[in-house]
Design an enzyme around this catalytic site. Structure first.
Site, short mmCIF file in Angstrom:
data_model
loop_
_atom_site.label_atom_id
_atom_site.label_comp_id
_atom_site.label_asym_id
_atom_site.label_seq_id
_atom_site.Cartn_x
_atom_site.Cartn_y
_atom_site.Cartn_z
N VAL A 13 -18.86 -93.15 14.57
CA VAL A 13 -17.99 -93.52 15.60
C VAL A 13 -19.05 -93.70 16.79
O VAL A 13 -18.71 -94.37 17.71
CB VAL A 13 -17.17 -92.33 15.86
CG1 VAL A 13 -16.55 -92.21 17.11
CG2 VAL A 13 -16.25 -92.06 14.57
N LYS A 105 -11.93 -83.32 16.28
CA LYS A 105 -10.81 -82.71 16.19
C LYS A 105 -10.88 -81.50 15.62
O LYS A 105 -10.32 -80.35 16.01
CB LYS A 105 -9.75 -83.61 15.15
CG LYS A 105 -10.34 -83.97 13.87
CD LYS A 105 -10.83 -85.46 13.91
CE LYS A 105 -11.50 -85.56 12.78
NZ LYS A 105 -11.77 -86.95 12.24
N GLU A 129 -9.40 -88.71 23.06
CA GLU A 129 -8.61 -89.83 22.33
C GLU A 129 -9.16 -90.09 21.28
O GLU A 129 -8.32 -90.35 19.98
CB GLU A 129 -8.72 -91.01 23.27
CG GLU A 129 -7.71 -92.07 22.94
CD GLU A 129 -6.27 -91.69 22.87
OE1 GLU A 129 -5.81 -91.34 24.18
OE2 GLU A 129 -5.67 -91.54 22.07
N GLY A 134 -7.64 -92.33 15.67
CA GLY A 134 -8.54 -93.35 15.69
C GLY A 134 -8.48 -94.02 16.88
O GLY A 134 -8.45 -93.38 17.87
N ILE A 136 -5.44 -95.57 17.96
CA ILE A 136 -4.39 -95.33 18.53
C ILE A 136 -4.33 -94.61 20.06
O ILE A 136 -4.69 -93.40 19.87
CB ILE A 136 -3.28 -94.49 17.74
CG1 ILE A 136 -3.27 -95.29 16.46
CG2 ILE A 136 -1.69 -94.60 18.49
CD1 ILE A 136 -2.15 -94.57 15.39
N GLY A 187 -16.39 -96.00 5.50
CA GLY A 187 -16.67 -95.16 6.94
C GLY A 187 -15.44 -94.34 7.34
O GLY A 187 -15.36 -94.20 8.50
N GLU A 190 -14.19 -88.15 6.25
CA GLU A 190 -14.83 -87.12 6.78
C GLU A 190 -16.21 -86.96 6.08
O GLU A 190 -16.41 -87.33 4.82
CB GLU A 190 -14.39 -86.07 7.06
CG GLU A 190 -12.97 -85.96 8.08
CD GLU A 190 -13.39 -86.43 9.13
OE1 GLU A 190 -14.10 -85.89 10.08
OE2 GLU A 190 -12.62 -87.39 9.76
N LYS A 205 -5.21 -82.58 13.46
CA LYS A 205 -4.82 -83.24 14.21
C LYS A 205 -3.51 -83.19 14.92
O LYS A 205 -3.04 -83.20 16.09
CB LYS A 205 -4.83 -84.91 13.98
CG LYS A 205 -6.25 -85.35 13.69
CD LYS A 205 -6.24 -86.64 12.83
CE LYS A 205 -7.59 -87.21 12.75
NZ LYS A 205 -7.89 -88.16 11.64
N1 HSE Z 1 -11.47 -89.20 8.26
C1 HSE Z 1 -10.62 -89.30 8.96
C2 HSE Z 1 -9.35 -90.17 8.76
C3 HSE Z 1 -11.37 -90.28 10.35
O1 HSE Z 1 -9.51 -90.75 7.46
O2 HSE Z 1 -8.42 -90.49 9.48
C4 HSE Z 1 -10.37 -90.29 11.57
O3 HSE Z 1 -10.22 -89.19 12.21
#
Ligand code: HSE
Length: 434
Positions: A13, A105, A129, A134, A136, A187, A190, A205
């Site tokens: 990120v 998060k 955000e 991601g 959005i 990528g 996590e 989230k």
């Molecule tokens: N590991 C998270 C996902 C990355 O797959 O949504 C974005 O928060």
């Protein structure tokens, strides 16, 4: 005015955010109303090639505190993840009078009460955000265009990795582990992918979204959380035959005084828009009084989508610097609503039993379900195997989770029931009121 950014963490990120800052520099500064400058970066590894040119960044360091303590930095961007060092960095930045941007998060879901209170005490902002969905723009929408709406329900696909895995298992008939590896390489996952596949990331989230929407603190441990690691292609295919797609759904409801917050694999009617959300894409569907249904959709993970969200937050911070917009963070530290226990939750169910195909088996199971006030919607049975064993799928009408669990206990005691029953909740989402 110059607005100076210090970014800690050059991972997926972080690199995406730096790329966005560089590639869209003119637009970023124009929208921010200030010259946005990447003043410093911190990472333990400053040598690896990440496809970004850092030569013009004045301060490069292995120690995040160099940025936090610098008088030349207005905003600290925390992108290292985790809940220990990251927490110290965020606290330190707020205490040093800096606004914070983070995509963390886990940190906010677990320590939000303390951190947002600290931000309020120091008159600073935490923008996040990139933490949900991601790319959005869900958080800024909740504080902006949706600020006047009383949101009553959220149905969301907010873990890109899980959605990617379920999509590929369904469409390509590929096994769980292979697709998970692919999501890691892309990528999306996590650092510890169990966060993705066990529903924990989605729970983080959801806790943030529910807290903002319902104006109440939501603790992570209040979110009922189940992941997709035991999902089989067989269940996905049975669901498809019955008109459903399987999603890891994050669900929150405001039920007049009580709230419901849960993350689990869920069958969604194939005709629902959420059922068509494929791959790494995320979607957050909300129902609000007056407004009705609304939905945001986009890429839920990856360097550039999440990087773009982080840079939008930096723009917000710069805008705040000139005209301090008030954002009410009290929802993160004011508990006001009770969370409905899972045993009281009512939903429809998909149940897959493995039974000995003997006369009367179905009536025994149906009798136990009926005795607990659980009404059957449909039944599907396939050909028995050579051992005379076969799967029986039962879809139920709405029933109380507590009643179902008691019924299953009784059913598992029958000697003709040969394995633990697979239970998947169904969420119809009332489109009539959309
Ligand atoms: N590991 C998270 C996902 C990355 O797959 O949504 C974005 O928060």
């Amino acid at each position: 005015m110059v607005y100076r950014v210090g970014l800690i963490g050059l991972g997926t990120v972080g690199s995406g955010a730096v790329k966005t800052l560089i590639q869209n520099a003119d637009q970023v500064s124009r929208r921010a109303g200030a010259d946005v400058v990447l003043q410093g970066v911190a990472d333990l590894d400053l040598e690896s090639d990440r496809g970004v040119d850092l030569s013009s960044v004045p301060l490069k360091t292995n120690n995040g505190w160099d940025l936090i303590q610098s008088d030349d930095i207005d905003c600290v961007v925390e992108l290292i993840g985790g809940e220990t060092i990251a927490k110290d960095f965020v606290k330190g930045a707020l205490e040093h009078g800096k606004d914070v941007v983070t995509a963390n998060k886990a940190l906010l879901a677990s320590h939000g009460a303390e951190l947002f209170q600290l931000a309020d005490r120091h008159g600073r902002k935490i923008h996040f955000e990139g933490a949900v969905g991601g790319g959005i723009p869900i958080i800024q929408s909740l504080y902006g265009g949706l600020a006047s709406s009383k949101i009553r329900e959220i149905h969301a696909i907010i873990n890109g990795t899980s959605n990617y895995i379920l999509t590929k298992m369904d469409e390509d008939d590929r096994p769980f582990q292979t697709v998970l590896k692919e999501a890691q390489e892309l990528g999306y996952a996590e650092l510890d992918p169990t966060y993705d596949v066990e529903g924990i990331d989605a729970a983080h989230k959801l806790a943030l979204l529910a807290s903002i929407c319902f104006g109440t603190r939501v603790d992570l441990k209040q979110v009922y959380t189940r992941g997709i690691s035991d999902i089989t292609i067989e269940d996905i295919h049975f669901g498809a035959r019955l008109g459903y797609r399987l999603k890891l759904l994050a669900i929150a409801k405001d039920l007049n005084g009580e709230i419901e917050v849960r993350v689990h694999p869920t069958f969604v009617p194939a005709r629902q828009i959420l059922a068509s959300v494929r791959g790494v894409f995320n979607a957050v569907s909300m129902y609000a009084e007056g407004l009705g249904s609304t939905m945001l959709y986009g890429r839920g993970a990856g360097d550039l989508p999440t990087g773009a969200a982080v840079v939008s937050d930096i723009i917000q911070c710069a805008q705040d610097k000139t005209s301090r917009r008030a954002i009410d963070y009290s929802n993160f530290y004011t508990p006001v609503k009770a969370v409905r226990p899972m045993s009281e939750v009512e939903t429809e169910y998909y149940l897959r039993f493995l039974v000995q195909d003997n006369p009367g088996v179905l009536s025994k199971i149906a009798g136990i379900l009926g005795g607990r006030n659980i009404s059957i919607l449909s039944v599907l049975q396939t050909e028995p195997s050579q051992n005379n064993q076969c799967p029986v799928v039962i879809m139920t009408h709405e029933a109380k989770e507590g009643n179902l669990m008691q019924a299953l206990e009784e059913i598992h005691a029958l000697d003709v029931v040969l394995a633990e029953t697979k239970v998947i909740r169904i969420e119809k989402m009332d489109t009539a009121r959309a």
